[in-house]
Design an enzyme around this catalytic site. Structure first.
Site, mmCIF file in Angstrom:
data_model
loop_
_atom_site.group_PDB
_atom_site.id
_atom_site.type_symbol
_atom_site.label_atom_id
_atom_site.label_comp_id
_atom_site.label_asym_id
_atom_site.label_seq_id
_atom_site.Cartn_x
_atom_site.Cartn_y
_atom_site.Cartn_z
ATOM 1 N N SER A 14 5.450 -3.144 1.222
ATOM 2 C CA SER A 14 4.253 -3.984 1.259
ATOM 3 C C SER A 14 4.331 -5.033 2.371
ATOM 4 C CB SER A 14 4.027 -4.649 -0.103
ATOM 5 O OG SER A 14 5.123 -5.462 -0.460
ATOM 6 N N GLY A 22 1.265 -1.862 6.502
ATOM 7 C CA GLY A 22 2.009 -2.615 7.517
ATOM 8 C C GLY A 22 1.585 -2.193 8.901
ATOM 9 N N SER A 23 2.507 -2.291 9.841
ATOM 10 C CA SER A 23 2.166 -2.017 11.236
ATOM 11 C C SER A 23 2.116 -0.519 11.513
ATOM 12 C CB SER A 23 3.188 -2.677 12.171
ATOM 13 O OG SER A 23 4.393 -1.944 12.198
ATOM 14 N N THR A 24 1.335 -0.154 12.511
ATOM 15 C CA THR A 24 1.217 1.245 12.927
ATOM 16 C C THR A 24 2.549 1.774 13.426
ATOM 17 O OG1 THR A 24 -1.098 0.885 13.516
ATOM 18 C CG2 THR A 24 -0.022 2.809 14.477
ATOM 19 N N GLU A 68 -1.790 2.446 5.115
ATOM 20 C CA GLU A 68 -2.864 1.686 5.771
ATOM 21 C C GLU A 68 -2.199 0.750 6.751
ATOM 22 O OE1 GLU A 68 -4.849 -1.512 6.826
ATOM 23 O OE2 GLU A 68 -4.509 -1.968 4.719
ATOM 24 N N GLU A 115 -4.466 -4.654 19.043
ATOM 25 C CA GLU A 115 -4.420 -5.509 17.855
ATOM 26 C C GLU A 115 -3.546 -6.729 18.139
ATOM 27 O OE1 GLU A 115 -3.886 -4.952 13.081
ATOM 28 O OE2 GLU A 115 -2.311 -4.115 14.365
ATOM 29 N N VAL A 152 5.632 0.905 12.579
ATOM 30 C CA VAL A 152 6.545 1.179 11.470
ATOM 31 C C VAL A 152 6.098 2.419 10.705
ATOM 32 C CG1 VAL A 152 7.430 0.313 9.266
ATOM 33 C CG2 VAL A 152 7.290 -1.209 11.242
ATOM 34 N N CYS A 175 -5.909 -7.192 8.111
ATOM 35 C CA CYS A 175 -5.997 -5.956 8.882
ATOM 36 C C CYS A 175 -7.440 -5.624 9.224
ATOM 37 C CB CYS A 175 -5.338 -4.802 8.138
ATOM 38 S SG CYS A 175 -5.726 -4.733 6.390
ATOM 39 N N LYS A 185 9.858 -2.543 -1.812
ATOM 40 C CA LYS A 185 10.402 -3.400 -0.766
ATOM 41 C C LYS A 185 9.297 -4.359 -0.298
ATOM 42 C CE LYS A 185 11.788 -3.736 4.023
ATOM 43 N NZ LYS A 185 10.863 -4.900 4.138
#
Length: 584
Positions: free
Chosen positions: A229, A307-309, A335, A467, A311, A369, A254
């Site tokens: 998350s 989270g981030s794209t 997402e 972004e 990762v 986001c 996590k």
């Protein structure tokens, strides 16, 4: 009446599922389960009706305002020592990290223990050991846990969780209320109801030949689920771990290193609501350790990620590289980011555009986001919109999260501050860009960035394509007669496709934008800001680089975390193997 009978029959069958029948009579839970099934369940069991949680106003003199003040004072004065939680037991590894207040980086809001590789392995074992027992719990009892958690949050822990979110993640009271309280309550409450409806409705769609009984069993996935998350929404953390668990899955959670306090409070609410030990194991840890241990474990059944794209792509790559080592094909739900837009037609209502854009761009410092970070405005109305944006943006107070007149506070941490500042400096040095308001950055006490609006003439400048995840809006002006062209530009200028809005009073323009931008945003708004989806009203998610678009806050996502088995039962004896067509 027939529908009620089918529903009731299915509830009974779910209670008498093969998972229950397979439990040994010597098992410690067998007497409880068998005792619970000495009578028929044809009466059916349903959860109470649900509706969206009302949001509190925190107006001057209100009870909720005084309660949140006290909760914030308590959170500021305490610095709890937060353990990992494995099989319901607290584990302190001694490898501690402080979570700092974004608005006062000299003050820690909590200290937490990082899960070591051995602890992560223990968490996986704990989840797998809890699996058989948890799967056997009747659906209504399992869903009651999350329904109860929603009420505990609504009536008992609302201010504690809001305060942890405000101080720990830099949210104003309103931003915490719509997230940590209302949205998380809705995720849990509607989630349980969605699953109840899914169990019944999908079975009702089945047809039955004479003498044949068809039914569906919604099995949990084989293995464990991993929830990862982000910091920016407390509700997302509580939803990512709960969604698989509502369906009978077990797993690991996590949390982000910058939201551990609020996520820990969330976990404790679930625990008080009756979540059995080992079902969700709480493991604050490094991404590297989780990737090496949990993502490569043969029993990995699913990843639920926000989270981030970058990762998310790494997660997908790791799973793909190891695909032959898993018991099954892990489900991947994610997402990620967005480069969300407002397209403003010449017919737009100017005050609506200005107010929606300020909220969309600068609420929670642009760290949603779905935040509005690019805008395309018709030339004929730009000067008026520009003037009004500057006028209103100047009124924004950037302050402490528990100062009620603050509209913005600090961004989450030093890395985020540095990244945003770099984009602003780039714009300052780009001849195609001019900063029409804002641009200030100050990290002397906390990570503060002024609300910033950049005007550009270059449709491909970095700040309108990439972004940023901060309070930075880039505006490009287009000729009124080039509306079709700007829609095409909007569609092609970013890899993301999360949210976006069209502002127009001209219905033809609305229809055209809705059609042209159908793949540019998973959540599309007409005359409203690009943020603010509500559970069960605007299911949330985007495609392209923004994720798998499985729609959190709606029934569809729950199918991703179960493995459906079709069962056909023949009720008539079979007396021949020959078909009528074979007869002479």
């Amino acid at each position: 009446q027939n529908s009620q009978v089918v529903n009731s029959k299915f509830i009974m069958l779910h209670r008498l599922s093969p998972a229950i029948q397979s439990i040994s009579k010597s098992s410690s839970i067998y007497p409880t389960l068998s005792a619970a099934r000495k009578f028929s369940q044809f009466g059916g069991v349903k959860l109470p009706p649900v509706k969206n949680e009302p949001m509190q106003d925190y107006a001057p003199g209100s009870t909720e305002r005084e309660l949140i003040k006290k909760a914030c004072e308590k959170a500021r004065s305490e610095c709890p020592d937060i353990p990992c939680i494995i099989n319901g037991k607290e584990i302190r590894t001694g490898d501690t990290v402080q979570q700092l207040m974004p608005s006062n980086k000299s003050q820690a809001i909590c200290t937490y223990h990082k899960a070591s590789p051995d602890v992560i392995k223990e968490a996986i074992s704990s989840a797998m050991n809890a699996k058989e027992k948890y799967e056997a719990i009747p659906a209504e009892d399992r869903l009651a846990i999350f329904t109860k958690a929603s009420w505990l949050l609504s009536k008992v822990y609302r201010y504690d969780l809001n305060a942890a979110t405000m101080l720990g993640q830099g949210k104003t009271v309103w931003q915490a209320e719509i997230d940590a309280a209302a949205e998380l309550i809705d995720f849990w409450r509607f989630g349980a109801k969605f699953i109840e409806e899914m169990y019944n409705d999908q079975n009702n769609k089945l047809l039955h030949d004479d003498g044949i009984w068809n039914r569906l069993e919604f099995r949990p996935l084989e293995g464990f689920c991993l929830a990862i998350s982000p910091f920016n929404f407390t509700a997302i953390g509580g939803n990512l771990c709960a969604t698989p668990a509502m369906l009978g899955n077990v797993g690991l959670w996590k949390p982000s290193s910058t939201s551990v306090l609020a996520n820990y409070v969330t976990y404790k609410i679930l625990e008080e609501a009756g979540l059995p030990p080992g079902v969700i194991n709480f493991i604050p840890s490094s991404g590297k350790d989780v990737s090496e241990i949990a993502l490569k474990n043969p029993n990995l059944a699913a990843v639920n990620f926000t989270g981030s794209t970058t990762v998310f792509r790494d997660i997908w790559k790791t799973i793909g590289t190891n695909i032959g080592n898993y018991k099954g094909y892990p489900r991947i739900v994610g997402e990620t980011g967005g480069k969300n837009f407002h397209v403003v037609h010449p017919s737009a209502d100017i005050e609506t555009v200005v107010n929606a854009t300020i909220r969309g761009s600068f609420e929670y410092q642009g760290q949603k986001c779905s935040a509005t970070s690019r805008m395309y405005v018709a030339k004929s109305i730009w000067n008026e919109i520009k003037s009004r944006l500057i006028e209103e943006t100047q009124k924004i107070k950037v302050g402490q999260p528990d100062e009620f007149d603050s509209f913005m506070t600090a961004v989450i941490d030093q890395a985020s501050f540095n990244n945003i500042k770099d984009y602003i400096e780039y714009a300052k040095n780009d001849k195609s860009c001019s900063i029409i308001i804002g641009g200030g950055c100050d990290d002397s006490k906390g990570y503060f960035v002024d609300p910033t609006i950049i005007e550009t003439t270059d449709p491909n400048t970095k700040t309108i394509c990439e972004e940023i995840f901060g309070p930075v809006l880039t505006v490009m002006v287009y000729d009124d007669n080039n509306f079709d062209g700007v829609l095409e530009l909007c569609d092609k200028s970013s890899d993301y496709a999360l949210t976006g809005s069209i502002f127009a009073q001209d219905r033809e323009a609305v229809a055209k934008a809705t059609a042209k931008l159908r793949n540019t945003a998973g959540n599309f708004y007409v005359n409203d800001k690009s943020t603010g989806s509500v559970v069960a009203q605007q299911p949330f998610g985007g495609a392209r680089a923004s994720g798998t678009n499985d729609k959190a806050g709606f029934m569809s996502i729950y199918n991703r975390f179960c493995s459906i088995r079709s069962i056909k039962e023949n009720m008539l004896p079979q007396r021949t193997w020959r078909y009528p067509s074979m007869e002479k």
